[in-house]
Write an enzyme that holds these catalytic residues in place. Structure first.
Site, mmCIF file in Angstrom:
data_model
loop_
_atom_site.group_PDB
_atom_site.id
_atom_site.type_symbol
_atom_site.label_atom_id
_atom_site.label_comp_id
_atom_site.label_asym_id
_atom_site.label_seq_id
_atom_site.Cartn_x
_atom_site.Cartn_y
_atom_site.Cartn_z
ATOM 1 N N VAL A 119 0.786 -1.181 -0.122
ATOM 2 C CA VAL A 119 -0.243 0.214 -0.018
ATOM 3 C C VAL A 119 0.733 1.192 0.246
ATOM 4 O O VAL A 119 0.529 2.379 -0.705
ATOM 5 C CB VAL A 119 -1.038 0.037 1.310
ATOM 6 C CG1 VAL A 119 -1.512 1.387 1.552
ATOM 7 C CG2 VAL A 119 -2.198 -0.960 1.058
ATOM 8 N N ASP A 120 1.929 1.264 0.772
ATOM 9 C CA ASP A 120 2.718 2.573 0.811
ATOM 10 C C ASP A 120 3.670 2.732 -0.288
ATOM 11 O O ASP A 120 4.437 3.608 -0.215
ATOM 12 C CB ASP A 120 3.493 2.458 2.042
ATOM 13 C CG ASP A 120 4.761 1.585 2.408
ATOM 14 O OD1 ASP A 120 4.564 0.598 1.370
ATOM 15 O OD2 ASP A 120 5.451 1.650 3.288
ATOM 16 N N ALA A 121 3.706 1.881 -1.227
ATOM 17 C CA ALA A 121 4.559 2.153 -2.419
ATOM 18 C C ALA A 121 4.399 3.546 -3.038
ATOM 19 O O ALA A 121 5.264 4.134 -3.427
ATOM 20 C CB ALA A 121 4.336 0.826 -3.565
#
Lengths: 74, 139
Positions: free
Chosen positions: A56-58
């Protein structure tokens, strides 16, 4: 011109933070929901949660990198 | 919520996850090295910029994995959630610090090579996770 650059960097960093926070908090909420519903699945849910948080944090991280590049290169 | 005694499968899950994460990070390191070596044919600045881009992704990601998986004995969902959240914050702060240090200290730097490698590693992370954890395909 420098003011515009700072505004752009602030927007990039702020929106990245917001997106990351929303994604991770939604995931956390779903993890707790799943754990409350089926406590025996906590080890499995934990693995899935850990993996998906990393995914998700990419995009927010790319935004943070771009913002810092603009800040230092500009 | 009483989850005592429910962690029988937890250590096995943790071992499998640790192994797959180690493989993912090693593959990403190999990919970074391969890109750098290829860019070495073009010019040295692009090569080291690409390598730095790879390290900027791998170091925070590996730190996050290490921090979460080192506390594999956590039982309650609340503790697990708190651990993942603090690790995530640490990962973002580490990435910001590394990016800032790179842009402040490394000169000359090829931004295109750095970000291309960084984004490529993010994409490889998605792909490898989906490939290695075939459980996702059932969802």
């Amino acid at each position: 011109m420098a003011e515009l650059l700072f505004i752009a960097v602030a927007l990039l960093l702020g929106l990245s933070a917001l997106a990351g926070a929303l994604g991770v908090s939604l995931l956390g909420g779903k993890f707790l929901e799943g754990a409350a519903r089926q406590p025996e699945l906590v080890p499995l849910l934990r693995s899935q949660f850990f993996i998906v948080v990393g995914l998700v944090d990419a995009v927010p991280m790319i935004g943070v990198g771009m913002a810092l590049y603009m800040l230092f290169a500009g | 919520m009483n989850t005592a005694g429910l962690g029988l499968g937890q250590s096995k899950q943790n071992q499998q996850l640790s192994r797959s994460q180690l493989q993912v990070h090693l593959l990403q390191l190999a990919l970074t090295s391969a890109i750098s070596l290829l860019l070495m044919l073009k010019d040295f600045t692009s090569a080291y910029s690409a390598f730095i881009g790879g390290l900027l992704y791998i170091i925070p990601a590996a730190w996050f994995s290490l921090r979460v998986l080192a506390k594999g004995q956590l039982r309650s969902p609340k503790q697990i959630l708190a651990n993942v959240y603090t690790s995530e914050v640490g990962k973002v702060l580490l990435a910001i610090a590394l990016f800032s240090l790179t842009f402040a200290w490394v000169s000359p730097l090829n931004g295109f090579a750095l970000f291309t490698t960084y984004i490529l590693l993010q994409l490889s992370g998605w792909y490898l996770q989906l490939k290695m954890n075939n459980r996702f395909q059932k969802l």
